[in-house]
Scaffold this motif. Structure first.
Motif, PDB file in Angstrom:
ATOM      1  N   LEU A 156       0.821  -1.208   0.000  1.00  0.00           N
ATOM      2  CA  LEU A 156       0.000   0.000   0.000  1.00  0.00           C
ATOM      3  C   LEU A 156       0.858   1.263   0.000  1.00  0.00           C
ATOM      4  O   LEU A 156       0.665   2.167  -0.814  1.00  0.00           O
ATOM      5  CB  LEU A 156      -0.905  -0.014   1.238  1.00  0.00           C
ATOM      6  N   SER A 188      -0.362   4.775   5.211  1.00  0.00           N
ATOM      7  CA  SER A 188      -1.415   4.283   6.101  1.00  0.00           C
ATOM      8  C   SER A 188      -0.913   4.107   7.522  1.00  0.00           C
ATOM      9  O   SER A 188       0.174   3.592   7.748  1.00  0.00           O
ATOM     10  CB  SER A 188      -1.945   2.945   5.584  1.00  0.00           C
ATOM     11  N   GLY A 222     -10.609  -2.973   4.619  1.00  0.00           N
ATOM     12  CA  GLY A 222      -9.599  -2.107   4.013  1.00  0.00           C
ATOM     13  C   GLY A 222     -10.169  -1.325   2.844  1.00  0.00           C
ATOM     14  O   GLY A 222      -9.892  -0.134   2.688  1.00  0.00           O
ATOM     15  N   GLY A 237     -10.517   2.571   2.443  1.00  0.00           N
ATOM     16  CA  GLY A 237      -9.708   3.088   1.351  1.00  0.00           C
ATOM     17  C   GLY A 237     -10.485   4.016   0.433  1.00  0.00           C
ATOM     18  O   GLY A 237      -9.887   4.735  -0.367  1.00  0.00           O
ATOM     19  N   SER A 283      -9.496   7.551  -0.420  1.00  0.00           N
ATOM     20  CA  SER A 283      -8.220   7.772  -1.093  1.00  0.00           C
ATOM     21  C   SER A 283      -8.386   8.319  -2.502  1.00  0.00           C
ATOM     22  O   SER A 283      -7.436   8.783  -3.111  1.00  0.00           O
ATOM     23  CB  SER A 283      -7.403   6.479  -1.144  1.00  0.00           C
ATOM     24  N   THR A 324      -6.657   7.279   7.632  1.00  0.00           N
ATOM     25  CA  THR A 324      -6.354   5.913   8.066  1.00  0.00           C
ATOM     26  C   THR A 324      -6.148   5.862   9.580  1.00  0.00           C
ATOM     27  O   THR A 324      -6.470   4.875  10.221  1.00  0.00           O
ATOM     28  CB  THR A 324      -5.087   5.352   7.383  1.00  0.00           C
ATOM     29  N   PHE A 359      -5.517  -1.330  -1.414  1.00  0.00           N
ATOM     30  CA  PHE A 359      -6.026  -1.415  -0.041  1.00  0.00           C
ATOM     31  C   PHE A 359      -6.471  -2.836   0.276  1.00  0.00           C
ATOM     32  O   PHE A 359      -6.197  -3.364   1.357  1.00  0.00           O
ATOM     33  CB  PHE A 359      -7.207  -0.451   0.155  1.00  0.00           C
ATOM     34  N   SER A 366      -4.560  -5.058   2.959  1.00  0.00           N
ATOM     35  CA  SER A 366      -5.275  -5.404   4.187  1.00  0.00           C
ATOM     36  C   SER A 366      -5.416  -6.914   4.327  1.00  0.00           C
ATOM     37  O   SER A 366      -5.438  -7.432   5.446  1.00  0.00           O
ATOM     38  CB  SER A 366      -6.662  -4.763   4.194  1.00  0.00           C
TER      39      SER A 366
END
Ligand SMILES: Nc1ncnc2c1ncn2[C@@H]1O[C@H](COP(=O)(O)OP(=O)(O)OP(=O)(O)O)[C@@H](O)[C@H]1O
Ligand SMILES: [Mg+2]
Lengths: 362, 265
Positions: A68, A76, A117, A121, A124, A136, A236, A240
């Motif tokens: 990520l 993050s 996640g 996310g 973003s 995050t 993400f 995750s």
């Protein structure tokens, strides 16, 4: 003269595109794999339980964060939270469906983390850099709060913690008090090696290039036909997933008996982040370097420093040692941030390059 | 050379821009500009600094939405479009200030240009060996052809952030070519280059046009280059079109001489 590609002619693009194009690298990987597989023969329980298993778990989480942050450029601070989702999902799944093998649930719990996640996310698309980091961070605190307050997540245990039940794999105890470090080590090793191989495949193909393109210049990436939101969300999700599996492994195969919610707090996020900064942003190998340096080095220091001081009649207290550890790690982070943002992985590459040229300087 | 090009050129219009107006806050960048680009031609867009040339490219490939006007590309008319849609319809471009993926190698940058042509999804990418690798090899061949064409074999595995500016511009052209576009937008591809580099770049542009039949829209300040390369020229000044036509015609247009050719560079 030993480490050369001389004489190894590449027969086609397939060979040139191999992840380890040089035979000596492949031999090195084979030796390392053989060594870690044979390790339990020589290593004692402490070595497996307190060094190797945690090292592998942290390396897996660091790979996740690196996909990520290092590859896609999305900073993050939610790593701890996503690891926690994996751990709690695994706990719920195995207590609901005890008959299904725990290894399957460990992997499936990664999917739950991936789902969470993706949800966190979503911002973003609109926000980047510092602001995304704050978002995050918010997800980290929210998840942490859930782990603490949503009693359903830990089955209303009076302790407020996950109590790991006993589970078996092919007749061997894999979780719970009776599981031996050797059995747990082999399962962790298998999962981490397999997921490392997959991560390496992903970053060397179209998807990995899309991630790096978004990281380096998102407007140009869009112009190449890369859609930003799906690409970031995939990062993400995969990231995750890795963190979630690492979290489940942490509770079920490392701690093996139980874990409290505060294992997955913000400190865990910073801990993993420091691993990828020191190990190398945007490098799968770097995740292992980082985990080794941040996790194993202090343990080694804990043995080495008192042993070195003893002949001089000096003693060092445990808390002094802890301070020394923090100072060293802090200094390393500052050093790498300023001098070598690509971390140990880059130093390793430079070293290999030098070795290839040796003994000629150019 | 020009004859050869004229033979291949048709009168089909690949892109038509009609009455496009664009402003940023109160600042008008483009005012009611119309022009068209024919299939297979090299169409130059020139004008003094701040004339709105880059903004025009940004409108064409969907970075900016014009307040007024329409764009017709290959028969499809639209007012707004997302950049990735423009990409999938066959528009590629390079940027005035190189916009490469700095941390990636030359080869990887060019391979990113192949993204839209690669279809093996996550499932296959996970294993890499098998269909995903076969696809990778197939596109690697195309990338290598482009690398040979642009004579950048020696920097294939170099991270582009470490390359000198002239080579970066060349890699950026390679990345755009990897998309096999129908329309290639080049924003000052020779800015900041020395004479030799400019000659190389001119040769590449002409070769792309000749060999692949790619239609090219070229923004360039070097008038000599523009007169040499282009079939037709649009001249912008303060966001308005002041001339449009063949190089000889534009060269002798009094408004162009006043606005542009007269000023020293
Ligand atoms: N994103 C933006 N926000 C505000 N104003 C802008 C923006 N982009 C361009 N402009 C303005 O629009 C006008 C046209 O700019 P543009 O970049 O299109 O000119 P240009 O012809 O490409 O000039 P140059 O030869 O210097 O590249 C200028 O006045 C510029 O200041
Ligand atoms: Mg411009």
């Amino acid at each position: 003269m030993l480490y050369r590609e001389a004489g190894q002619y590449k027969t086609g693009y397939t060979a040139d595109m191999a992840v380890f194009p040089i035979a000596q690298d492949r031999a090195g990987i084979a030796i390392i794999l053989a060594a870690v597989v044979l390790l339990p023969i020589v290593a004692n329980d402490f070595m497996l339980q307190a060094v190797m298993i945690p090292f592998l778990v942290f390396a897996l989480a660091a790979i996740g964060l690196n996909l990520l942050t290092g590859y896609t450029g999305l900073l993050s601070l939610g790593t701890g939270g996503f690891m926690g989702v994996g751990a709690y999902a695994c706990y719920k799944l195995t207590t609901f469906f005890p008959e299904v093998n725990i290894v399957i649930w460990i992997l499936v719990s990664g999917l739950f983390a991936a789902g969470v996640g993706v949800i966190f996310g979503l911002p973003s698309l609109r926000i980047k850099g510092f602001y995304l980091m704050v978002a995050t961070l918010a997800s980290q605190f929210f998840l942490q709060w859930c782990f603490n307050r949503v009693q359903w997540l830990y089955n209303y245990n009076a302790s407020g913690a996950i109590e790991v039940p006993e589970r078996y794999l092919f007749g061997w105890a894999l979780t719970g008090a009776r599981a031996t470090p050797t059995v747990r080590y082999y399962v962790v090793l298998t999962i981490v090696v397999a997921l490392t191989w997959i991560a390496s495949n992903l970053v060397h193909g179209r998807i990995g290039r899309s991630w790096m393109a978004v990281r380096d210049m998102d407007i140009a990436a869009e112009l190449m036909g890369i859609r930003l939101l799906p690409t970031k969300l995939l990062a993400f999700a995969v990231s995750s997933f890795y963190c979630g599996v690492a979290g489940a492994l942490m509770v079920f195969l490392w701690y093996a008996t139980g874990a409290e919610y505060n294992v997955f707090d913000i400190n865990q996020s910073f801990y993993i982040l420091s691993m990828i900064i020191i190990g190398g942003l945007g490098s799968v190998l770097g995740a292992f370097f980082g985990a080794a340096l941040i996790y194993i080095l202090p343990i080694a220091l804990g043995f080495a420093v008192p042993a070195l001081l003893a002949p001089f009649g000096l003693h060092i207290g445990a808390d002094t040692l802890e301070h020394v550890r923090l100072i060293i790690i802090g200094a390393l982070i500052i050093f790498f941030l300023i001098v070598e943002p690509h971390g140990l992985a880059r130093l390793w590459q430079i070293g290999k390059h030098k070795l290839r040229m040796w003994p000629f300087p150019y | 050379m020009t004859n050869e090009r004229e033979r291949r050129q048709s009168n089909d219009i690949i892109l038509a821009v009609e009455d496009v107006t664009l402003s940023f806050g109160g600042v008008r960048a483009i005012t009611g500009v119309s022009f068209d680009i024919r299939k297979g031609e090299i169409r130059a867009i020139i004008g003094p600094n701040g004339a709105g040339k880059t903004s025009m490219l940004n409108v064409i490939n969907g970075f900016y939405f014009p307040e007024e006007g329409r764009i017709t590309f290959r028969g499809q008319t639209r007012q707004r479009m997302r950049p990735h849609v423009a990409a999938s319809q066959g528009i590629a471009r390079t940027f005035q200030n190189v916009a490469l993926f700095k941390g990636m190698t030359t080869l990887d940058n060019i391979m990113v240009g192949r993204t839209l042509k690669m279809h093996k999804g996550l499932f296959w990418q996970i294993w890499r060996h098998g269909p995903a690798l076969a696809e990778e090899v197939e596109h690697r061949k195309v990338a290598e052809e482009i690398i040979d064409f642009l004579e950048i074999q020696h920097i294939r595995k170099t991270p582009v952030g470490r390359l000198p500016y002239g080579l970066q511009k060349r890699v950026e052209l390679g990345r755009a070519l990897a998309m096999e576009p129908d329309l290639l937008l080049l924003d000052e591809p020779m800015a900041g280059m020395n004479l030799e580099e400019k000659e190389d770049m001119s040769r590449f542009i002409v070769d792309v046009n000749n060999q692949y039949g790619t239609t090219i829209a070229l923004i360039e300040h070097d008038i000599g280059v523009v007169m040499d390369l282009s079939d037709r020229i649009v001249v912008l000044e303060y966001g308005r079109k002041i001339a449009d036509g063949k190089p000889e015609v534009v060269k002798s247009d009094q408004r162009v001489i006043d606005a542009y050719l007269g000023v020293a560079h």
